[in-house]
Motif scaffolding. Structure first.
Motif, mmCIF file in Angstrom:
data_model
loop_
_atom_site.group_PDB
_atom_site.id
_atom_site.type_symbol
_atom_site.label_atom_id
_atom_site.label_comp_id
_atom_site.label_asym_id
_atom_site.label_seq_id
_atom_site.Cartn_x
_atom_site.Cartn_y
_atom_site.Cartn_z
ATOM 1 N N VAL A 1 15.286 -18.395 3.872
ATOM 2 C CA VAL A 1 14.495 -17.453 3.088
ATOM 3 C C VAL A 1 13.613 -18.173 2.086
ATOM 4 O O VAL A 1 12.396 -18.016 2.065
ATOM 5 N N PHE A 2 14.221 -19.009 1.250
ATOM 6 C CA PHE A 2 13.477 -19.584 0.130
ATOM 7 C C PHE A 2 12.469 -20.636 0.577
ATOM 8 O O PHE A 2 11.450 -20.845 -0.069
ATOM 9 N N VAL A 3 12.767 -21.341 1.682
ATOM 10 C CA VAL A 3 11.875 -22.401 2.109
ATOM 11 C C VAL A 3 11.070 -21.980 3.338
ATOM 12 O O VAL A 3 9.852 -22.099 3.367
ATOM 13 N N GLN A 4 11.758 -21.441 4.369
ATOM 14 C CA GLN A 4 11.039 -21.084 5.589
ATOM 15 C C GLN A 4 10.422 -19.696 5.519
ATOM 16 O O GLN A 4 9.603 -19.334 6.363
ATOM 17 N N VAL A 5 10.850 -18.880 4.538
ATOM 18 C CA VAL A 5 10.374 -17.507 4.382
ATOM 19 C C VAL A 5 10.473 -16.738 5.704
ATOM 20 O O VAL A 5 9.528 -16.141 6.188
ATOM 21 N N LEU A 6 11.672 -16.763 6.296
ATOM 22 C CA LEU A 6 11.952 -16.021 7.520
ATOM 23 C C LEU A 6 12.875 -14.842 7.188
ATOM 24 O O LEU A 6 13.563 -14.855 6.169
ATOM 25 N N GLY A 7 12.881 -13.857 8.075
ATOM 26 C CA GLY A 7 13.820 -12.745 7.919
ATOM 27 C C GLY A 7 13.535 -11.892 6.703
ATOM 28 O O GLY A 7 14.444 -11.416 6.028
ATOM 29 N N MET A 8 12.254 -11.662 6.418
ATOM 30 C CA MET A 8 11.888 -10.921 5.209
ATOM 31 C C MET A 8 12.251 -9.437 5.293
ATOM 32 O O MET A 8 12.503 -8.803 4.276
ATOM 33 N N CYS A 9 12.252 -8.892 6.532
ATOM 34 C CA CYS A 9 12.468 -7.446 6.639
ATOM 35 C C CYS A 9 13.834 -7.052 6.103
ATOM 36 O O CYS A 9 13.936 -6.251 5.164
ATOM 37 N N MET B 1 13.955 -1.579 -9.795
ATOM 38 C CA MET B 1 14.543 -2.737 -9.142
ATOM 39 C C MET B 1 15.341 -2.383 -7.891
ATOM 40 O O MET B 1 15.481 -3.214 -6.990
ATOM 41 N N VAL B 2 15.900 -1.173 -7.819
ATOM 42 C CA VAL B 2 16.628 -0.819 -6.603
ATOM 43 C C VAL B 2 15.717 -0.087 -5.613
ATOM 44 O O VAL B 2 16.130 0.236 -4.515
ATOM 45 N N LEU B 3 14.480 0.164 -5.995
ATOM 46 C CA LEU B 3 13.517 0.770 -5.071
ATOM 47 C C LEU B 3 12.765 -0.352 -4.341
ATOM 48 O O LEU B 3 12.784 -1.498 -4.780
ATOM 49 N N PRO B 4 12.083 -0.013 -3.230
ATOM 50 C CA PRO B 4 11.405 -1.073 -2.470
ATOM 51 C C PRO B 4 10.494 -1.979 -3.303
ATOM 52 O O PRO B 4 10.541 -3.206 -3.121
ATOM 53 N N PRO B 5 9.676 -1.459 -4.232
ATOM 54 C CA PRO B 5 8.814 -2.387 -4.983
ATOM 55 C C PRO B 5 9.613 -3.448 -5.732
ATOM 56 O O PRO B 5 9.169 -4.599 -5.851
ATOM 57 N N GLY B 6 10.783 -3.082 -6.221
ATOM 58 C CA GLY B 6 11.625 -4.035 -6.934
ATOM 59 C C GLY B 6 12.006 -5.215 -6.053
ATOM 60 O O GLY B 6 12.121 -6.349 -6.521
ATOM 61 N N GLY B 7 12.198 -4.944 -4.745
ATOM 62 C CA GLY B 7 12.506 -6.014 -3.810
ATOM 63 C C GLY B 7 11.376 -7.029 -3.754
ATOM 64 O O GLY B 7 11.604 -8.235 -3.834
ATOM 65 N N PHE B 8 10.157 -6.520 -3.648
ATOM 66 C CA PHE B 8 8.999 -7.420 -3.595
ATOM 67 C C PHE B 8 8.888 -8.215 -4.892
ATOM 68 O O PHE B 8 8.651 -9.428 -4.868
ATOM 69 N N ILE B 9 9.048 -7.522 -6.024
ATOM 70 C CA ILE B 9 8.903 -8.204 -7.318
ATOM 71 C C ILE B 9 9.941 -9.324 -7.438
ATOM 72 O O ILE B 9 9.615 -10.479 -7.714
ATOM 73 N N MET B 10 11.197 -8.981 -7.169
ATOM 74 C CA MET B 10 12.270 -9.969 -7.321
ATOM 75 C C MET B 10 12.085 -11.134 -6.355
ATOM 76 O O MET B 10 12.279 -12.293 -6.715
ATOM 77 N N LEU B 11 11.710 -10.798 -5.098
ATOM 78 C CA LEU B 11 11.520 -11.861 -4.105
ATOM 79 C C LEU B 11 10.404 -12.790 -4.564
ATOM 80 O O LEU B 11 10.523 -14.024 -4.472
ATOM 81 N N GLY B 12 9.325 -12.208 -5.106
ATOM 82 C CA GLY B 12 8.229 -13.017 -5.617
ATOM 83 C C GLY B 12 8.705 -13.949 -6.714
ATOM 84 O O GLY B 12 8.395 -15.146 -6.717
ATOM 85 N N VAL B 13 9.495 -13.401 -7.642
ATOM 86 C CA VAL B 13 9.979 -14.215 -8.765
ATOM 87 C C VAL B 13 10.840 -15.366 -8.237
ATOM 88 O O VAL B 13 10.689 -16.519 -8.649
ATOM 89 N N LEU C 1 10.865 -16.741 -5.162
ATOM 90 C CA LEU C 1 10.067 -17.722 -4.422
ATOM 91 C C LEU C 1 9.278 -18.595 -5.386
ATOM 92 O O LEU C 1 9.131 -19.802 -5.182
ATOM 93 N N LEU C 2 8.788 -17.982 -6.461
ATOM 94 C CA LEU C 2 8.051 -18.726 -7.487
ATOM 95 C C LEU C 2 8.945 -19.802 -8.091
ATOM 96 O O LEU C 2 8.548 -20.957 -8.250
ATOM 97 N N PHE C 3 10.187 -19.407 -8.374
ATOM 98 C CA PHE C 3 11.132 -20.333 -8.973
ATOM 99 C C PHE C 3 11.388 -21.518 -8.036
ATOM 100 O O PHE C 3 11.370 -22.678 -8.455
ATOM 101 N N PHE C 4 11.564 -21.230 -6.744
ATOM 102 C CA PHE C 4 11.828 -22.312 -5.800
ATOM 103 C C PHE C 4 10.597 -23.191 -5.606
ATOM 104 O O PHE C 4 10.700 -24.408 -5.474
ATOM 105 N N GLY C 5 9.411 -22.574 -5.627
ATOM 106 C CA GLY C 5 8.173 -23.337 -5.542
ATOM 107 C C GLY C 5 8.046 -24.279 -6.720
ATOM 108 O O GLY C 5 7.668 -25.450 -6.574
#
Lengths: 237, 216
Positions: free
Chosen positions: B24-32, B179-191, B193-197
């Motif tokens: 997930v964090f490096v290959q960004v696979l399995g996002m669904c 945060m428990v709604l779909p947009p929260g998923g995108f926001i958290m995932l972005g944060v 991925l940013l951290f790992f980057g």
């Protein structure tokens, strides 16, 4: 014709497998997969059915307070007839709820309709003597977390359905309950509250003419042979 | 090929999936499934376990049968194998934990199209021995489950004020519902991925600085 075939086979690499091999590989894979899936289905189906039956029973006992026994009732030719729990039925179905002594307490009626986001499926208890709703359980919903999901998480909203008269039809109010047929809507989830009330009104309207007069409900199910505690209790009474 | 791989290699294939090549964090696979089912920690764990079962099972079979499967039909065969494991996992979850199965719903069946799984079959299991394939699958599955749990736990804590259903804060905690709604998923995932980057960038910067210092 044979010449063409010959050139093709001559041009083929030695590693090229025949179509038969390809078909066989996929065929065998599909066959084995089919066996595996059928096997898993056979093993898990009784457990899944038992889970569903237990969940339904728990919901019925919740919406008709005090009930400990239930029976599936189907409407056939204008009469409510008991049917076995696992019997597939095409007729409309309600559940009769009874206490330990076998006295009829109320019906558990299932209904469904559009909510805010998706279909809401619910089960509610109905007392034909007092002509009111006596309990509500949301079986399935995808309402907004934190707002619409209060239809099953908010105890104050659930309390509306503990003694809710269905005549005249239930109405949703926003400033507190004053009458027996009023439901106080959830702040921020008016649509979900309205949806629940609409489902109950519609389903009750459809069932009321077909329910037998109070006192003439089908009798309680015979005590189950695999529940000796219940039988003992019945004998003492 | 027939000699057993040395334990060091086995460990490397296992460990790479958890951090260095995290799916997930490096290959960004399995996002669904990553976005869809991580609104609570328990859902994340269940999805991680189901995916692990499917990934390890299919990697084992694909690697075992790799010399029998003609390459022209390999993808179809892999899909049949994966779909079988997914269906078995679906039935098992439904029988064992009906409440979790109800929450995950269609996303269990959608494990079939999780590109992480087919990707590992094509890229690794079909070219390596059974032991290496299983080590790789366990590592990747653990990495995926770890990522799901990171996201699921964060979202549950922020969005519901609880972890694994246990309330963490007092009753005055106002849940951050988005945060428990779909947009929260995108926001958290972005944060995340940013951290790992950021971690990766810093590592590269540090390495170039060290080499520059060595050169000067």
């Amino acid at each position: 014709m044979t010449e063409v075939q010959l050139t093709i086979s001559a041009g083929q690499q030695p590693s090229q497998p025949s179509s038969l091999r390809l078909v066989l590989t996929l065929g065998i894979a599909g066959l084995l997969s089919g066996f595996a899936i059928a096997g898993a289905y056979q093993i898990t189906k009784p457990i899944i059915d038992a889970n569903n039956a237990r969940a339904l029973e728990a919901a019925v006992f919740k919406v008709v307070p005090g009930s400990t026994r239930m029976r599936k009732l189907a409407l056939r030719d204008g009469l409510l007839v008991p049917v076995a729990g696992d019997e597939p039925v095409t007729d409309p179905v309600v559940y009769g709820a009874y206490d330990d002594a076998g006295d009829f307490l109320g019906y558990a009626i299932e209904g469904a309709g559009s909510g805010f986001q998706d279909i809401i499926r619910l089960l509610y208890g109905y007392d034909p003597v007092r002509r009111c709703v006596i309990g509500l359980e949301i079986l399935e919903s995808r309402e907004t977390p934190g707002l619409g999901d209060k239809i099953y998480k908010d105890a104050a909203f659930q309390a509306n359905f503990e003694a809710l008269s269905v005549e005249p039809p239930i109405v949703v109010v926003k400033d507190g309950r004053d009458a027996d047929n009023e439901v106080d809507a959830i702040t921020g989830a008016t649509i979900s509250s309205l949806a629940v009330v609409k489902i109950i009104n519609t389903v009750t309207g459809a069932w009321l003419p077909d329910l037998p007069p109070p006192g003439e409900e089908p009798p309680a199910p015979p005590a189950e042979p695999d529940a000796p505690e219940q039988e003992q209790q019945g004998g003492e009474r | 090929m027939n000699t057993p791989p040395d334990p060091g290699r086995l460990y490397r294939e296992f460990a790479k999936g958890i951090w260095k090549e995290n799916p997930v964090f490096v290959q960004v696979l399995g996002m669904c499934p990553m976005l869809a089912v991580t609104n609570s920690a328990i859902n994340a764990v269940a999805m991680g376990a189901a995916t692990a079962f499917v990934l390890i099972g299919s990697s084992f079979l694909v690697s075992l049968l790799r010399s029998f499967i003609p390459k022209q039909v390999r993808i179809s065969t892999y899909i049949i194998i994966i779909a079988t494991f997914v269906t078995v996992a679906d039935f098992t979850l439904k029988a064992a934990v009906p409440s979790v199965h109800k929450e995950l719903g269609a996303f269990i069946a959608l494990i079939v199209v999780n590109c992480l799984i087919l990707g590992r079959q094509e890229a690794f299991a079909s070219r390596n021995s059974v032991r290496l394939a299983v080590a790789d699958a366990i590592g990747m599955a653990a990495g995926f489950a770890f990522a799901l749990l990171c996201l699921g736990a964060t979202r549950e804590i922020l969005g519901s004020g609880s972890l694994f259903g246990h309330l963490l804060f007092g009753e005055h905690f106002e849940p951050w519902v988005i945060m428990v709604l779909p947009p929260g998923g995108f926001i958290m995932l972005g944060v995340i991925l940013l951290f790992f980057g950021f971690l990766r960038e810093r590592k590269i910067r540090r390495r170039t600085r060290v080499s520059e210092e060595a050169a000067s």
